[in-house]
Design an enzyme around this catalytic site. Structure first.
Site, short mmCIF file in Angstrom:
data_model
loop_
_atom_site.label_atom_id
_atom_site.label_comp_id
_atom_site.label_asym_id
_atom_site.label_seq_id
_atom_site.Cartn_x
_atom_site.Cartn_y
_atom_site.Cartn_z
N SER A 1 0.83 -1.20 0.00
CA SER A 1 0.00 0.00 0.00
C SER A 1 0.87 1.25 0.00
O SER A 1 0.48 2.29 -0.53
CB SER A 1 -0.88 0.00 1.25
OG SER A 1 -0.06 -0.14 2.40
N CYS B 1 2.95 -6.97 1.86
CA CYS B 1 1.96 -6.30 2.71
C CYS B 1 1.17 -7.37 3.45
O CYS B 1 0.47 -8.16 2.81
CB CYS B 1 1.03 -5.46 1.82
SG CYS B 1 -0.32 -4.68 2.72
N ASN B 2 1.30 -7.39 4.77
CA ASN B 2 0.56 -8.38 5.56
C ASN B 2 -0.94 -8.17 5.46
O ASN B 2 -1.72 -9.13 5.39
CB ASN B 2 0.95 -8.28 7.04
CG ASN B 2 2.40 -8.61 7.30
OD1 ASN B 2 2.72 -9.71 7.73
ND2 ASN B 2 3.30 -7.67 7.06
N THR B 3 -1.35 -6.91 5.44
CA THR B 3 -2.78 -6.58 5.44
C THR B 3 -3.44 -7.12 4.18
O THR B 3 -4.58 -7.59 4.21
CB THR B 3 -2.96 -5.05 5.53
OG1 THR B 3 -2.15 -4.57 6.61
CG2 THR B 3 -4.40 -4.67 5.78
N TYR C 1 -4.04 0.74 4.12
CA TYR C 1 -4.99 -0.36 3.97
C TYR C 1 -5.49 -0.85 5.35
O TYR C 1 -6.46 -1.58 5.42
CB TYR C 1 -4.31 -1.57 3.31
CG TYR C 1 -4.18 -1.52 1.80
CD1 TYR C 1 -4.64 -0.44 1.05
CD2 TYR C 1 -3.61 -2.59 1.12
CE1 TYR C 1 -4.50 -0.43 -0.35
CE2 TYR C 1 -3.48 -2.60 -0.26
CZ TYR C 1 -3.93 -1.51 -0.98
OH TYR C 1 -3.80 -1.52 -2.35
N GLY C 2 -4.77 -0.47 6.41
CA GLY C 2 -4.94 -1.08 7.74
C GLY C 2 -6.35 -1.25 8.23
O GLY C 2 -6.68 -2.23 8.88
N GLU D 1 5.53 5.50 7.45
CA GLU D 1 5.52 6.03 6.07
C GLU D 1 6.04 7.47 6.08
O GLU D 1 6.86 7.86 5.25
CB GLU D 1 4.07 5.96 5.53
CG GLU D 1 3.87 6.48 4.13
CD GLU D 1 3.86 5.39 3.05
OE1 GLU D 1 3.99 4.20 3.37
OE2 GLU D 1 3.74 5.76 1.87
N CYS E 1 3.67 -5.99 10.13
CA CYS E 1 3.38 -5.02 9.06
C CYS E 1 4.72 -4.61 8.48
O CYS E 1 5.68 -4.35 9.23
CB CYS E 1 2.66 -3.81 9.65
SG CYS E 1 2.53 -2.39 8.54
N THR E 2 4.80 -4.56 7.17
CA THR E 2 6.10 -4.35 6.53
C THR E 2 6.63 -2.92 6.72
O THR E 2 7.79 -2.65 6.43
CB THR E 2 6.02 -4.68 5.03
OG1 THR E 2 4.98 -3.90 4.43
CG2 THR E 2 5.74 -6.15 4.83
N HIS E 3 5.79 -2.03 7.21
CA HIS E 3 6.27 -0.68 7.51
C HIS E 3 7.13 -0.63 8.78
O HIS E 3 7.95 0.27 8.94
CB HIS E 3 5.09 0.27 7.72
CG HIS E 3 4.49 0.80 6.44
ND1 HIS E 3 3.74 0.02 5.61
CD2 HIS E 3 4.57 2.02 5.86
CE1 HIS E 3 3.35 0.74 4.57
NE2 HIS E 3 3.85 1.96 4.69
N1 DGL Z 1 2.58 -2.42 4.95
C1 DGL Z 1 1.29 -2.96 5.15
C2 DGL Z 1 1.35 -4.28 5.92
O1 DGL Z 1 2.33 -4.99 5.90
C3 DGL Z 1 0.16 -2.15 5.69
C4 DGL Z 1 0.19 -0.69 5.83
C5 DGL Z 1 -1.20 -0.09 5.67
O2 DGL Z 1 -1.53 0.19 4.53
O3 DGL Z 1 -1.91 0.05 6.66
O4 DGL Z 1 0.40 -4.66 6.55
#
Ligand code: DGL
Length: 273
Positions: free
Chosen positions: A16, A79-81, A47-48, A157, A193-195
């Site tokens: 995302s 992206c885990n979400t 996306y969360g 981010e 979450c990859t962030h």
């Molecule tokens: N980086 C995304 C993840 O791994 C999610 C970030 C988001 O869009 O909330 O879940």
């Protein structure tokens, strides 16, 4: 094939936002010769807290568009979400190999000594059946303390794009891991979450003596395995490229940032109908 062409394994990373660059880093360490394409859905970030159906439809249309525009050897849904809900539909509709990124609950449960494991992720990832199944299958001997927060990805981010980071807000988010009775605190926390690897230094300070576990290295190994048999792409020049949807704010700062990952410019991505 013309003599002047070079052949590459081209991997598209999708997230995302810019969090998936943490996965790209880890994958490149194990697969240094890949050509990386990176697509982020800036228009719909974050996306969360979006609905499952929205995420499935959105990610599917973006990645199907990407497959029409580009020749690809593999896709990493960094992206885990998105991965925890969209992988079955993506694999039905897209015929190249897709690697998903999901919370590292299995390794965390193995590493934990006191069998108290924290899971830090978006509200979406926390509430998924996929995540619940991971816990039941691989961490049934652990107490899992779940913290679902939509803002931590936004904080990460912003840090990556501007350098500014709100440490106080992060402290509030991780408070559930800081029980006054230290014996009740998790000794291991999953960064689901990859962030979050982009605020790992701050999390390390706020959560002393806690092991932080992410999925990066495992994904690097998985990609190595997958691209072994994936098709080569013939191209004029090996060139990593980064694409965004919507309108990008702070475009100069973003450009400076993506250049530190070896990209030359930011290119706008349009959905195909
Ligand atoms: N980086 C995304 C993840 O791994 C999610 C970030 C988001 O869009 O909330 O879940």
């Amino acid at each position: 094939m013309s003599e002047s062409k070079v052949k590459v394994k081209r991997v598209l990373f999708f997230d995302s936002g810019v969090g998936g660059l943490s996965v790209l880093n880890a994958v490149r360490q194990i697969n240094p010769s890949i050509e990386s394409y990176y697509l982020f859905d800036n228009e719909c970030f974050p996306y969360g807290d979006k609905s499952e159906q929205f995420i499935v439809d959105r990610v599917d249309s973006l990645l199907e568009s990407a497959c029409h525009k580009f020749d690809l050897s593999a896709i990493v849904v960094a992206c885990n979400t998105a991965s925890t809900v969209a992988l079955p539909e993506l694999r039905d509709n897209i015929k190249i190999p897709i690697v998903g990124v999901v919370p590292a609950i299995k390794p965390a449960a193995k590493l934990s000594k006191n069998k108290i494991v924290g899971l830090l992720a978006t509200p979406g990832t926390i509430s998924r059946k996929y995540t619940q199944d991971l816990i039941e299958n691989f961490a049934s001997d652990c107490q899992i303390i779940k913290v679902g927060n939509a803002n931590l990805a936004v904080i990460a981010e912003k840090r990556l794009s501007t350098g500014i980071v709100d440490t106080k807000a992060i402290l509030k988010i991780v408070e559930p891991f800081l029980n006054k009775d230290e014996t009740k605190r998790p000794d291991t926390v999953v960064l689901g979450c990859t962030h979050y690897p982009f605020v790992k230094d701050i999390l390390t300070n706020l959560l002393p003596n806690v092991r932080l576990v992410d999925s990066g290295e495992a994904i690097g190994r998985r990609v190595k395995d997958v691209i072994k048999d994936a098709s080569f792409i013939y191209t004029n020049e090996k060139q990593d490229r980064v694409f965004y949807t919507g309108n990008l704010k702070n475009i100069d700062d973003r450009l400076t940032m993506v250049r530190t990952f070896g990209f030359r410019q930011l290119e706008k991505f349009e959905l195909l109908n």
